[in-house]
Write a protein that holds these residues in place. Sequence first.
Motif, PDB file in Angstrom:
ATOM      1  N   ASP A 117       9.889  -0.704   2.868  1.00  0.00           N
ATOM      2  CA  ASP A 117       9.308   0.378   2.072  1.00  0.00           C
ATOM      3  C   ASP A 117      10.180   0.662   0.866  1.00  0.00           C
ATOM      4  OD1 ASP A 117      11.490   1.636   3.165  1.00  0.00           O
ATOM      5  OD2 ASP A 117      10.402   3.339   3.959  1.00  0.00           O
ATOM      6  N   LYS A 144      10.445   3.825  -2.679  1.00  0.00           N
ATOM      7  CA  LYS A 144       9.864   4.939  -3.444  1.00  0.00           C
ATOM      8  C   LYS A 144       8.988   4.428  -4.589  1.00  0.00           C
ATOM      9  CE  LYS A 144      12.014   8.462  -1.452  1.00  0.00           C
ATOM     10  NZ  LYS A 144      11.303   9.242  -0.499  1.00  0.00           N
ATOM     11  N   TYR A 183       0.838  -1.196   0.000  1.00  0.00           N
ATOM     12  CA  TYR A 183       0.000   0.000   0.000  1.00  0.00           C
ATOM     13  C   TYR A 183       0.876   1.251   0.000  1.00  0.00           C
ATOM     14  CZ  TYR A 183       0.914  -0.190   5.053  1.00  0.00           C
ATOM     15  OH  TYR A 183       1.531  -0.257   6.282  1.00  0.00           O
ATOM     16  N   TRP A 184       0.265   2.363  -0.374  1.00  0.00           N
ATOM     17  CA  TRP A 184       0.928   3.671  -0.404  1.00  0.00           C
ATOM     18  C   TRP A 184       0.614   4.410   0.884  1.00  0.00           C
ATOM     19  CZ3 TRP A 184       4.541   6.348  -2.812  1.00  0.00           C
ATOM     20  CH2 TRP A 184       4.592   7.719  -2.637  1.00  0.00           C
ATOM     21  N   THR A 185       1.594   5.105   1.421  1.00  0.00           N
ATOM     22  CA  THR A 185       1.355   5.966   2.575  1.00  0.00           C
ATOM     23  C   THR A 185       1.825   7.385   2.267  1.00  0.00           C
ATOM     24  OG1 THR A 185       1.964   6.410   4.876  1.00  0.00           O
ATOM     25  CG2 THR A 185       3.512   5.106   3.626  1.00  0.00           C
ATOM     26  N   ASN A 186       0.900   8.321   2.379  1.00  0.00           N
ATOM     27  CA  ASN A 186       1.259   9.733   2.170  1.00  0.00           C
ATOM     28  C   ASN A 186       2.177  10.225   3.276  1.00  0.00           C
ATOM     29  OD1 ASN A 186      -0.173  10.202  -0.227  1.00  0.00           O
ATOM     30  ND2 ASN A 186      -2.074  10.491   0.901  1.00  0.00           N
ATOM     31  N   GLU A 187       2.001   9.696   4.468  1.00  0.00           N
ATOM     32  CA  GLU A 187       2.813  10.116   5.615  1.00  0.00           C
ATOM     33  C   GLU A 187       4.302   9.880   5.357  1.00  0.00           C
ATOM     34  OE1 GLU A 187       3.388   8.738  10.239  1.00  0.00           O
ATOM     35  OE2 GLU A 187       1.387   8.652   9.363  1.00  0.00           O
ATOM     36  N   ASP A 188       4.617   8.711   4.793  1.00  0.00           N
ATOM     37  CA  ASP A 188       6.016   8.377   4.514  1.00  0.00           C
ATOM     38  C   ASP A 188       6.413   8.654   3.071  1.00  0.00           C
ATOM     39  OD1 ASP A 188       6.489   7.359   7.131  1.00  0.00           O
ATOM     40  OD2 ASP A 188       5.462   5.514   6.562  1.00  0.00           O
ATOM     41  N   ASN A 189       5.416   8.994   2.240  1.00  0.00           N
ATOM     42  CA  ASN A 189       5.654   9.229   0.819  1.00  0.00           C
ATOM     43  C   ASN A 189       6.371   8.033   0.190  1.00  0.00           C
ATOM     44  OD1 ASN A 189       5.319  10.813  -1.488  1.00  0.00           O
ATOM     45  ND2 ASN A 189       7.388  11.637  -1.313  1.00  0.00           N
TER      46      ASN A 189
END
Length: 69
Positions: free
Chosen positions: A30, A32, A9-15
């Motif tokens: 994680d 990029k 999944y994508w997390t905006n918090e960690d970009n």
Amino acid sequence: MYKYERIIYWTNEDNAFIVEVPELHGGMADGKTIEEAIANTEIIIKEWIEVTKERGLEVPEPKGRLMYA
């Protein structure tokens, strides 16, 4: 490539993209890009298994798709 289930999944918090390995407690990585996150997950799974064996603990067999995920 290890056959453990992965949740991506994508997390905006960690970009970044996060990959969790539910069968391996605390197993996650994680990246990029999705490709980078998956590659990092392979390293984490390998290291998780190595440390678990060094401690004399049992490594769970991959079960495939989990019902609760």
